[in-house]
Each structure stands twice: as C-alpha cells, then as structure tokens.
Write a protein that holds these residues in place. Structure first.
Motif, PDB file in Angstrom:
ATOM      1  N   LYS A 194       0.815  -1.222   0.000  1.00 57.35           N
ATOM      2  CA  LYS A 194       0.000   0.000   0.000  1.00 57.35           C
ATOM      3  C   LYS A 194       0.841   1.261   0.000  1.00 57.35           C
ATOM      4  N   PHE A 195       2.017   1.164   0.626  1.00 53.61           N
ATOM      5  CA  PHE A 195       2.808   2.375   0.819  1.00 53.61           C
ATOM      6  C   PHE A 195       3.720   2.676  -0.361  1.00 53.61           C
ATOM      7  N   PRO A 196       3.765   3.938  -0.773  1.00 47.47           N
ATOM      8  CA  PRO A 196       4.598   4.315  -1.924  1.00 47.47           C
ATOM      9  C   PRO A 196       6.057   4.475  -1.517  1.00 47.47           C
ATOM     10  N   ILE A 197       6.716   3.386  -1.149  1.00 49.02           N
ATOM     11  CA  ILE A 197       8.092   3.492  -0.672  1.00 49.02           C
ATOM     12  C   ILE A 197       9.095   3.002  -1.714  1.00 49.02           C
ATOM     13  N   ASN A 198      10.345   3.447  -1.549  1.00 49.65           N
ATOM     14  CA  ASN A 198      11.410   3.075  -2.466  1.00 49.65           C
ATOM     15  C   ASN A 198      12.403   2.076  -1.872  1.00 49.65           C
ATOM     16  N   TYR A 199      12.648   2.226  -0.574  1.00 50.16           N
ATOM     17  CA  TYR A 199      13.683   1.407   0.067  1.00 50.16           C
ATOM     18  C   TYR A 199      13.198   0.745   1.349  1.00 50.16           C
ATOM     19  N   LEU A 200      13.739  -0.432   1.596  1.00 47.03           N
ATOM     20  CA  LEU A 200      13.570  -1.118   2.880  1.00 47.03           C
ATOM     21  C   LEU A 200      14.917  -1.164   3.555  1.00 47.03           C
ATOM     22  N   LYS A 201      14.991  -0.716   4.785  1.00 45.71           N
ATOM     23  CA  LYS A 201      16.251  -0.803   5.517  1.00 45.71           C
ATOM     24  C   LYS A 201      16.145  -1.872   6.601  1.00 45.71           C
ATOM     25  N   SER A 214      21.302 -19.035  15.093  1.00 48.35           N
ATOM     26  CA  SER A 214      19.846 -18.817  15.053  1.00 48.35           C
ATOM     27  C   SER A 214      19.305 -18.857  13.630  1.00 48.35           C
ATOM     28  N   GLY A 215      18.099 -18.369  13.418  1.00 41.48           N
ATOM     29  CA  GLY A 215      17.534 -18.397  12.079  1.00 41.48           C
ATOM     30  C   GLY A 215      17.693 -17.075  11.368  1.00 41.48           C
ATOM     31  N   SER A 216      18.570 -16.233  11.866  1.00 37.89           N
ATOM     32  CA  SER A 216      18.546 -14.866  11.358  1.00 37.89           C
ATOM     33  C   SER A 216      19.055 -14.740   9.920  1.00 37.89           C
ATOM     34  N   ALA A 217      19.911 -15.678   9.479  1.00 36.23           N
ATOM     35  CA  ALA A 217      20.329 -15.672   8.067  1.00 36.23           C
ATOM     36  C   ALA A 217      19.113 -15.868   7.174  1.00 36.23           C
ATOM     37  N   GLU A 218      18.254 -16.800   7.577  1.00 34.87           N
ATOM     38  CA  GLU A 218      17.057 -17.088   6.786  1.00 34.87           C
ATOM     39  C   GLU A 218      16.115 -15.886   6.779  1.00 34.87           C
ATOM     40  N   ILE A 219      16.033 -15.233   7.921  1.00 28.36           N
ATOM     41  CA  ILE A 219      15.149 -14.064   8.008  1.00 28.36           C
ATOM     42  C   ILE A 219      15.662 -12.947   7.103  1.00 28.36           C
ATOM     43  N   ILE A 220      16.956 -12.715   7.111  1.00 28.72           N
ATOM     44  CA  ILE A 220      17.524 -11.668   6.252  1.00 28.72           C
ATOM     45  C   ILE A 220      17.263 -11.994   4.784  1.00 28.72           C
ATOM     46  N   LYS A 221      17.529 -13.241   4.402  1.00 28.79           N
ATOM     47  CA  LYS A 221      17.251 -13.664   3.015  1.00 28.79           C
ATOM     48  C   LYS A 221      15.807 -13.378   2.645  1.00 28.79           C
ATOM     49  N   ALA A 222      14.892 -13.756   3.546  1.00 33.16           N
ATOM     50  CA  ALA A 222      13.467 -13.577   3.267  1.00 33.16           C
ATOM     51  C   ALA A 222      13.106 -12.095   3.148  1.00 33.16           C
ATOM     52  N   ILE A 224      15.088  -9.653   2.158  1.00 35.16           N
ATOM     53  CA  ILE A 224      15.612  -9.134   0.893  1.00 35.16           C
ATOM     54  C   ILE A 224      14.670  -9.529  -0.254  1.00 35.16           C
ATOM     55  N   GLN A 225      14.260 -10.797  -0.237  1.00 35.44           N
ATOM     56  CA  GLN A 225      13.346 -11.264  -1.294  1.00 35.44           C
ATOM     57  C   GLN A 225      12.019 -10.522  -1.247  1.00 35.44           C
ATOM     58  N   LEU A 226      11.530 -10.344  -0.049  1.00 30.98           N
ATOM     59  CA  LEU A 226      10.261  -9.633   0.128  1.00 30.98           C
ATOM     60  C   LEU A 226      10.352  -8.229  -0.468  1.00 30.98           C
ATOM     61  N   GLY A 227      11.415  -7.515  -0.133  1.00 34.03           N
ATOM     62  CA  GLY A 227      11.622  -6.171  -0.673  1.00 34.03           C
ATOM     63  C   GLY A 227      11.636  -6.194  -2.194  1.00 34.03           C
ATOM     64  N   HIS A 228      12.393  -7.124  -2.764  1.00 32.53           N
ATOM     65  CA  HIS A 228      12.504  -7.191  -4.221  1.00 32.53           C
ATOM     66  C   HIS A 228      11.171  -7.543  -4.872  1.00 32.53           C
ATOM     67  N   PHE A 230       8.374  -6.588  -3.993  1.00 33.29           N
ATOM     68  CA  PHE A 230       7.578  -5.369  -4.079  1.00 33.29           C
ATOM     69  C   PHE A 230       8.292  -4.251  -4.836  1.00 33.29           C
ATOM     70  N   GLY A 231       9.361  -4.611  -5.537  1.00 37.06           N
ATOM     71  CA  GLY A 231      10.047  -3.635  -6.378  1.00 37.06           C
ATOM     72  C   GLY A 231      10.858  -2.616  -5.594  1.00 37.06           C
ATOM     73  N   LEU A 232      11.234  -2.959  -4.361  1.00 40.31           N
ATOM     74  CA  LEU A 232      11.985  -2.020  -3.538  1.00 40.31           C
ATOM     75  C   LEU A 232      13.475  -2.349  -3.555  1.00 40.31           C
ATOM     76  N   LYS A 233      14.300  -1.334  -3.330  1.00 40.62           N
ATOM     77  CA  LYS A 233      15.716  -1.557  -3.106  1.00 40.62           C
ATOM     78  C   LYS A 233      15.902  -1.864  -1.625  1.00 40.62           C
ATOM     79  N   VAL A 234      16.805  -2.783  -1.335  1.00 39.37           N
ATOM     80  CA  VAL A 234      16.985  -3.195   0.053  1.00 39.37           C
ATOM     81  C   VAL A 234      18.348  -2.740   0.575  1.00 39.37           C
ATOM     82  N   VAL A 235      18.321  -2.116   1.745  1.00 41.29           N
ATOM     83  CA  VAL A 235      19.529  -1.587   2.378  1.00 41.29           C
ATOM     84  C   VAL A 235      19.756  -2.352   3.679  1.00 41.29           C
TER      85      VAL A 235
END
Ligand code: C2E
Ligand code: MG
Ligand code: MG
Ligand code: MG
Length: 276
Positions: A194-201, A214-222, A224-228, A230-235
């Motif tokens: 819904k939100f007109p955003i450009n980047y996910l940090k 822990s599972g944090s590698a998997e969470i980070i991967k997910a 990044i994919q989620l951001g992409h 939705f057409g966002l750049k991920v930081v």
C-alpha cells in the motif's frame, strides 16, 4: 531484588520515578537551550552499493554535544523530544541543515548523492508537515530528487490512510521514501503493497544476530526477497564486518551502511569523499 530491598521497595521505586522525571524536566530545558547554544550538528553516514562500494547516498544523523554532559545519543533525546513537543522544531532544523549542506556540497563540485533524513512518527502526523517540507526545499534551493525521508516501521502504522496520502504527496514532489528499522515493528506486512516506498532498511539487530547462528540468516534472506518482490531496493544497516558484507552480497541485497565502510562523518569528510 524486591526481597533484599524489603519494605523500601516502593520508596525506591518512587525515588527512581522522580529522578527520571527530574531528568526529563532537565533535558527539556536543555533541548530548548541546545538550539541557541548551537549544540546540535549533523553527521552523515554513507550508503554504499553492495557490489561496487560506490556511495549512492548519505544519511543525516543528529548529534548533540551537551555543554556539561558531553555527547548525548539521539536514541535517548529524540524520544524525549517527541514527548515534550520539541520534535517538530528539531526535525525542521535537521531537514533544513541537511538541505543546506547538500547545496553547499554541490557548490564545491561534489558529485550529487541522495541525502536522507530521519523523520519521527510524530512529525509525519503533524498537519503542517508537508507545507514545512515544501518551504524548506524552496528556502534552501534543495533538489527534492536528491532528498530521501526515512520513516521507522512502527511509525507508519497509525493513521494509515492519512499517512499514505502524505507519502504520495512527498513522492510527487520527487522525494524518495524508506522504511527504517524494517523487521522490528510488530505489524502486518500488508502495508508494503500500500505504501509508496522506495527502500527497505533491514534493522541492524538482524545482522548482529547473524553471529550467533539462530535463524537470522534465513530471516535476512526472506526480507531481501520480500523487498525485491515489491520492487523495492533493500539496504542493510549496521554492516561491521567483511563476511557479513559477503553474505548480503550473495543474497543480492542492494546497498549497505555500517562501520565496515564508514562511521557517520563530518560534512567536510563527506565532501572529501564526494570530490574523489
Ligand atoms: P537509525 O536511523 O536506524 O540510524 C542508524 C544508527 O545506527 C545510527 O545511530 C548509526 O550511527 C548507527 N550505526 C550505523 N552503522 C553502524 C554499525 O555498523 N554498527 C553499529 N553498532 N551502529 C551503526 P545514531 O546516530 O545513534 O542514531 C540512532 C537513532 O536515532 C537513528 O536510528 C534514528 O532512529 C534516530 N535519529 C538519529 N538522528 C535523527 C534525526 O535527525 N531525527 C530523528 N527523528 N531521529 C534521528
Ligand atoms: Mg535512519
Ligand atoms: Mg535503522
Ligand atoms: Mg534505529
């Protein structure tokens, strides 16, 4: 703890409360004075392309050098400023200062990069927020196409309709928008479409947790994919070591910020980098 304190528990608690309260009152008047005394400055931390190490932007971060208490972190005084109704004044100062700085860098021939400022939830919800942003852009001669606003995930969840409207208007002005500290809000992710955003940090806590399995590698991967998706750049925020950079590079994260490349720097040091 309660037991050893015995019957003094409540007294101790009350004492702590009133100390906290006094501290708040003290900081309130100090924050007001800080403007007059010119105790606030901005540092700028580079945002860098994961593959080329090219600086694509800088994030303005407020610094407070208190006359008596020395450096006070924004994580401490920004929430207080929000509570005591001083955040709009601080926010306007930050935005204006960052815009003036961009124009100065341009005049000295530095290559233009996006300048990001952090906006607190309280500011975004103020009725004259958009007008003030427009005024500051005009007054300073800032090119809004080089301005980015970072909003923390928690803050966009209230007043959704109005938030979206404001965000759309900022985008129409040419300003880009980031969701800061992504992953730390306890919210549904529905807002991403819904939100007109450009980047996910991605919040730095996830990168820190990469160390202890822990599972944090998997969470980070997910994320990044989620951001992409939705057409966002991920930081990625808070990249401190080479192997963390390799990891996010492998996962096709777009940009990063962190001590590994650079701490937040003074305007002069940033200018040097942008002149190279
Ligand atoms: P933020 O916007 O998420 O900014 C990132 C914070 O992480 C900054 O802390 C930065 O100095 C720090 N950082 C960057 N790279 C690394 C790293 O590699 N390792 C570690 N450990 N830390 C790193 P800072 O400057 O203390 O700011 C803290 C928070 O205060 C910011 O989080 C932001 O939410 C808020 N803040 C800072 N400046 C402003 C401002 O001008 N306005 C508002 N509303 N909030 C601000
Ligand atoms: Mg930020
Ligand atoms: Mg952050
Ligand atoms: Mg933060």
């Amino acid at each position: 703890y309660g037991k050893t304190q015995g019957g003094n528990c409540i007294i101790e608690y009350t004492r702590q409360m009133s100390e906290q309260y006094n501290e708040l009152i003290l900081l309130e008047s100090d924050i007001r004075k800080a403007f007059k005394l010119k105790e606030f400055t901005l540092s700028y931390q580079p945002k860098v392309d994961v593959n080329t190490d090219e600086i694509i932007g800088v994030e303005a971060l407020i610094r407070w050098e208190h006359g008596k208490k020395g450096k006070i972190s924004p994580s401490i005084f920004i929430p207080i400023a929000e509570q005591i109704g001083m955040i709009a004044q601080i926010g306007e100062w930050v935005l204006k200062e960052a815009c003036m700085q961009f124009v100065k860098w341009q005049k000295s021939g530095a290559s233009p990069v996006i300048v990001a400022v952090n906006i607190s939830a309280v500011e975004l919800q103020q009725p004259n927020f958009l007008i003030r942003v427009k005024q500051i852009i005009q007054e300073t001669g800032m090119d809004p196409n080089y301005l980015e606003i970072e909003i923390t995930e928690n803050s966009v969840m209230q007043n959704t309709e109005e938030c979206i409207e404001r965000m759309n208007e900022l985008r129409r002005m040419g300003i880009s928008l980031s969701i800061d500290d992504f992953g730390t809000g306890y919210s549904s992710m529905g807002y991403l479409q819904k939100f007109p955003i450009n980047y996910l940090k991605i919040d730095q806590s996830f990168l820190r947790e990469l160390r202890d399995q822990s599972g944090s590698a998997e969470i980070i991967k997910a994320m990044i994919q989620l951001g992409h998706t939705f057409g966002l750049k991920v930081v990625a925020e808070g990249v401190e070591e080479e192997d963390i950079l390799s990891f996010i590079r492998n996962e096709q994260c777009d940009y990063y910020q962190g001590y590994f490349y650079s701490k937040p720097l003074t305007p002069d040091l940033i200018e040097e980098k942008l002149l190279m």
